[in-house]
Design a protein around this motif. Structure first.
Motif: not given
Length: 242
Positions: A7, A10-15, A17-18
């Motif tokens: 998790k 995944a949160a780091e990857a989403k951040k 990407r943003k």
């Protein structure tokens, strides 16, 4: 524990990407502002492209009785047309500014799309004339930029040197410029990408190794004893000239 790690990743990857998306939008907005200040016709042309495309699709929808269905489609395609025109005008402006500047050809080569192996300035002069080498599916591509009366001999010398190690591999050579039999900077990428595919990926890897060996031989230390009183910087200067 593993789920928490997943998790967090995944949160780091989403951040990430943003942040990348935000940086890209900021870059596009800055490019738009710069181009708008230099190109007074940019906004009218983009607006015209948007209205024409959206209007045509809306008119077709009106004829077929589905105008309100095609309106969102027309708006989307109109925005796409405006963005494409914006990109082309920015690219044209960049090439216009870069044309004639030392290193402009190397910059254009390094920004080509695809799996090209670019080696800038494999040969050059103190007047900033240069020959750049590109390896790819066509074979070996040598691109020269600089004063025509100097760069022709430089290009011929490098072509002769490369031909000794590449065997039957095709060698293409171009001179960047706006004179007869030269390639304008804005057409350099397009010209190279239109060359025929003569090599397979594995053959390109082998060719790259040969080129690396050629470069290593060209920069080896001169054989024999060091002359008495010779300074290291003189040896380094000799190496750079080879």
């Amino acid at each position: 524990m593993a789920q928490k790690v997943d998790k967090a990743a995944a949160a780091e990857a989403k951040k990430a990407r943003k942040e990348a998306s935000k940086a890209k939008r900021k870059q596009i907005f800055q490019a738009f502002n710069m181009q708008r200040k230099e190109d007074k016709a940019l906004i009218p042309i983009m607006l015209g492209a948007f209205l024409v495309v959206a209007g045509v699709l809306f008119a077709l929808g009106f004829i077929w009785g589905i105008e309100w269905f095609l309106l969102p489609v027309g708006i989307a395609f109109g925005l796409l047309a405006a963005v494409i025109l914006f990109g082309r005008r920015v690219q044209k402006n960049v090439y216009t500014k870069a044309d004639g500047q030392p290193g402009a050809a190397a910059w254009a080569l390094e920004n080509m799309r695809g799996r090209w192996r670019v080696t800038p300035t494999v040969a050059g002069t103190t007047q900033l004339d240069a020959v750049h080498r590109v390896l790819g599916r066509p074979g070996v591509v040598l691109v020269a930029e600089g004063a025509p009366h100097r760069v022709k001999a430089l290009l011929a010398q490098e072509k002769k040197r490369v031909s000794r190690v590449v065997g039957d591999t095709p060698i293409y050579d171009f001179i960047v410029g706006n004179e007869e039999k030269q390639i304008p900077l804005r057409r350099l990428q397009q010209t190279i990408m239109k060359l025929p595919n003569n090599l397979k990926p594995a053959e390109i890897d082998t060719l790259e190794k040969r080129m690396a060996a050629l470069a290593a031989r060209g920069t080896q230390m001169p054989k024999g004893p060091m002359p008495q009183g010779a300074k290291m910087r003189n040896v380094q200067r000799t190496i750079r000239r080879r």
